[in-house]
Design an enzyme around this catalytic site. Structure first.
Site, PDB file in Angstrom:
ATOM      1  N   MET A 167       7.307  -8.147 -25.873  1.00 11.49           N
ATOM      2  CA  MET A 167       6.276  -8.036 -26.896  1.00 11.49           C
ATOM      3  C   MET A 167       6.637  -8.922 -28.075  1.00 11.49           C
ATOM      4  SD  MET A 167       6.913  -4.242 -28.473  1.00 11.49           S
ATOM      5  CE  MET A 167       8.506  -3.706 -29.119  1.00 11.49           C
ATOM      6  N   ARG A 195      10.619   2.741 -29.206  1.00 12.04           N
ATOM      7  CA  ARG A 195      11.378   3.495 -30.206  1.00 12.04           C
ATOM      8  C   ARG A 195      12.196   4.596 -29.540  1.00 12.04           C
ATOM      9  NH1 ARG A 195       6.717   3.588 -34.995  1.00 12.04           N
ATOM     10  NH2 ARG A 195       7.327   1.567 -35.860  1.00 12.04           N
ATOM     11  N   HIS A 211      16.081  -2.377 -34.598  1.00 14.44           N
ATOM     12  CA  HIS A 211      15.113  -2.481 -33.506  1.00 14.44           C
ATOM     13  C   HIS A 211      13.945  -1.513 -33.658  1.00 14.44           C
ATOM     14  CE1 HIS A 211      18.195  -4.367 -30.486  1.00 14.44           C
ATOM     15  NE2 HIS A 211      17.560  -5.263 -31.197  1.00 14.44           N
ATOM     16  N   GLU A 212      12.737  -2.018 -33.462  1.00 10.40           N
ATOM     17  CA  GLU A 212      11.505  -1.217 -33.418  1.00 10.40           C
ATOM     18  C   GLU A 212      11.277  -0.392 -34.687  1.00 10.40           C
ATOM     19  OE1 GLU A 212       9.683  -2.207 -31.148  1.00 10.40           O
ATOM     20  OE2 GLU A 212      11.343  -3.259 -30.183  1.00 10.40           O
ATOM     21  N   GLY A 213      11.525  -0.991 -35.809  1.00  7.42           N
ATOM     22  CA  GLY A 213      11.272  -0.315 -37.080  1.00  7.42           C
ATOM     23  C   GLY A 213      12.549   0.230 -37.677  1.00  7.42           C
TER      24      GLY A 213
END
Length: 598
Positions: free
Chosen positions: A161, A297, A439-441
């Protein structure tokens, strides 16, 4: 060297703690049972130990390189991923209609934990592909599923992504990549993407990039974001690979850890436009991408938990083998030295690692069981599972990322000076795990999401459900002698968390948003501790039941669970008292600091 994962830990979480067999009896999974699950896990253990773990240090020392045309990755990575896909592991939880095995997501979580513990960098390619595949399964049309999803499940195509841009990380609404509609229904994309894991390599026939971009003339900010499939190579009508798409690698980012997963800077549209295919409706891209982001997440939390856990196993093995010093009561220098596990502070560090790592694993496995309940169940139970999962996702991502890392930190300390050398894996595991905060926020973003959106949503419905479930466990364990103390502590601390949340909610209208959310990260840690404490009590409850009924593991294993539960409530959970006091006060110390004073 110890195994990367304890088989009895996985079995306990799946069968004693979360009852995978009961879950697997539902119509969606009815064709498989424990014999199938155990056979898959046996294969997983073998592949993880034989194909993934042996090159973990090698790929860390020899990270991917780019010569201006081609990304080079040591061949061990491709060989390991080939073993993974040949075993059918890419499709474990996908529908049979697309070539998947249609097994519970909880089982897939156990599989991912094993590979994440063995080699998180190499497993990253598979994890990204499965998450991208799940997004297409949910939001793609039938043609897109046939063209892209099936080859991904087969392991011929990999996926990733592409959200962030050089100027816009967490602030996704500020992305500038544009997608210009064409007469044939396709789009041409122009822009730049940064920090894109797995976006360029030679290990698969194709790479399917899921790209966020804005269609000109759309709404501003996040409401104008759309989602596109941008394959590395275009695909012909007969399914054959066509020409290279106009999505090019501009360079690689070099990270402190997790070096095996290539991390890319991408340019789209340098030569006329990268061909993209719209997923779903225009301007709905962020909502669609969130299905992948939320899965990732949970995957990040699982990776952090698994990395913390395997570091704990290495520290435990070292502490049992390494001799140094003598008991404090023995001053005779001629007496034999003792294994360092007999020293009190080493035991404390090992207990803390066990409590953090096994608590984090339980949290991630519990989240997976909620996903299965929400997607395969029905009625009130499924609705409650969906509500709880939405509420807990920021905690599942962030608590393991914080406390799994602390477990790795203590693992290095147990090794002493040797822990900082590359002769042992714990320094690498620490570096690998440090990335999971980002990672991812980031952790801060997860705190804002939890306190700013998840707790107050639907008038606090999810939070009240969480407290209800916690108090149900308290009621179930309050009269169990071995658990009474922990149950009473959980009741006290969960009520404090509820009172703190209510007090903050009452003051929310009296203060500005910055004040209300100034300490959201502290709230995240506080509530995370309460949730993990709850799951530790449930683990101890399951362990006692297994002891009474003659569980498959050694009795010492189950007794260790009960002891770790006791440790968590005595040593860890009381820290929330000061956190709650700070939160209720709506403290502005950090907000009011003069910038020049920093």
């Amino acid at each position: 060297m110890p195994n990367v994962m304890r088989r009895e830990e996985i079995a306990f979480l799946l069968y004693d703690f979360l009852d995978l067999e009961k879950l697997g009896s539902r119509p969606r999974y009815a064709e498989a049972g424990r014999d199938v699950y155990d056979a898959i896990l046996e294969s997983v253990e073998r592949i993880a130990e034989d194909k993934f773990e042996p090159h973990a240090a090698k790929v860390d020392a020899n990270e991917p390189t780019f010569d201006g045309e081609t990304v080079s990755i040591i061949p061990d990575v491709k060989e390991a991923l080939a073993s993974f896909t040949e075993a059918g592991l890419m499709g474990v939880s996908f529908d049979e209609a697309y070539g998947g095995l249609q097994l519970p997501y909880l089982l897939n979580t156990a599989i991912s934990a094993w590979f994440g513990a063995a080699n998180t960098g190499t497993h990253g390619y598979a994890g990204l592909t499965m998450a991208a595949g799940n997004l297409l399964a949910e939001h793609g049309d039938q043609e897109q599923k046939e063209i892209y999803l099936k080859p991904m499940i087969e392991g011929r195509y990999f996926g990733t992504m592409a959200l962030s841009e050089p100027h816009a990380g967490s602030s996704v609404g500020d992305i500038r990549t544009r997608a210009e509609p064409q007469d044939d229904g396709r789009y041409l994309l122009f822009g730049n993407k940064m920090w894109i894991s797995g976006a360029d390599h030679e290990m698969s026939e194709n790479i399917i990039n899921l790209v966020l971009a804005k269609i000109p003339g759309g709404p501003p900010g996040v409401k104008g974001i759309s989602l596109f499939i941008v394959p590395r190579y275009l695909i012909g009508a007969d399914g054959s690979r066509g020409e290279r798409n106009d999505i090019m690698l501009a360079g690689l980012n070099h990270k402190m850890g997790n070096r095996g997963t290539v991390n890319c800077v991408l340019n789209l549209g340098e030569n006329g436009g990268a061909v993209g295919y719209l997923v779903g409706e225009p301007h709905k891209g962020l909502a669609q991408m969130f299905s992948m982001m939320n899965e990732m997440r949970i995957g990040v939390g699982l990776s952090a938990a698994a990395t913390g856990y395997t570091g704990y196993l290495h520290a435990l093995a070292y502490a049992r083998d390494r001799t140094q010093g003598r008991p404090l009561t023995n001053r005779d220098p001629s007496s034999p030295m003792i294994p360092i596990i007999r020293h009190a502070d080493v035991r404390r560090m090992l207990m803390q690692q066990k409590a953090y790592a096994e608590g984090a694993l339980a949290l991630c496995f519990f989240a997976a069981s909620l996903f299965d309940e929400a997607s395969s169940g029905d009625g009130e139970a499924a609705e409650e599972a969906d509500t709880l999962l939405e509420m807990l996702t920021p905690i599942v991502k962030s608590w393991p990322s914080e406390f799994g890392l602390r477990a790795n930190e203590s693992a290095v300390q147990v090794f002493g000076g040797a822990g900082y050398t590359r002769d042992y894996p714990v320094e690498r595991l620490y570096r690998d795990n440090r990335l999971n905060h980002i990672h991812e926020g980031t952790r801060g973003i997860q705190g804002l999401d939890l306190l700013g959106r998840k707790v107050p949503m639907e008038g606090g419905k999810a939070f009240r459900l969480l407290m209800k479930k916690i108090l149900e466990t308290v009621a179930e364990t309050s009269n169990v002698e071995a658990l009474k103390e922990s149950a009473q502590a959980l009741e006290r601390w969960s009520r404090l968390a509820a009172e703190t949340t209510a007090s903050m909610g009452a003051k929310a209208g009296e203060v500005d948003a910055e004040t209300y959310l100034a300490n959201a990260t502290i709230y995240l840690d506080m509530l995370g501790h309460v949730v993990v404490g709850w799951l530790w009590l449930k683990q101890a409850q399951a362990a006692l039941t297994a002891l009474e009924t003659g569980g498959e593991a050694d009795p010492d294993y189950y007794e260790g669970k009960v002891a770790a539960c006791c440790y968590f409530f005595r040593y860890e959970l009381p820290v929330i008292e000061s956190q709650c006091a700070l939160l209720v006060s709506m403290d502005r110390t950090c907000l009011e600091m003069n910038e020049a004073g920093f």
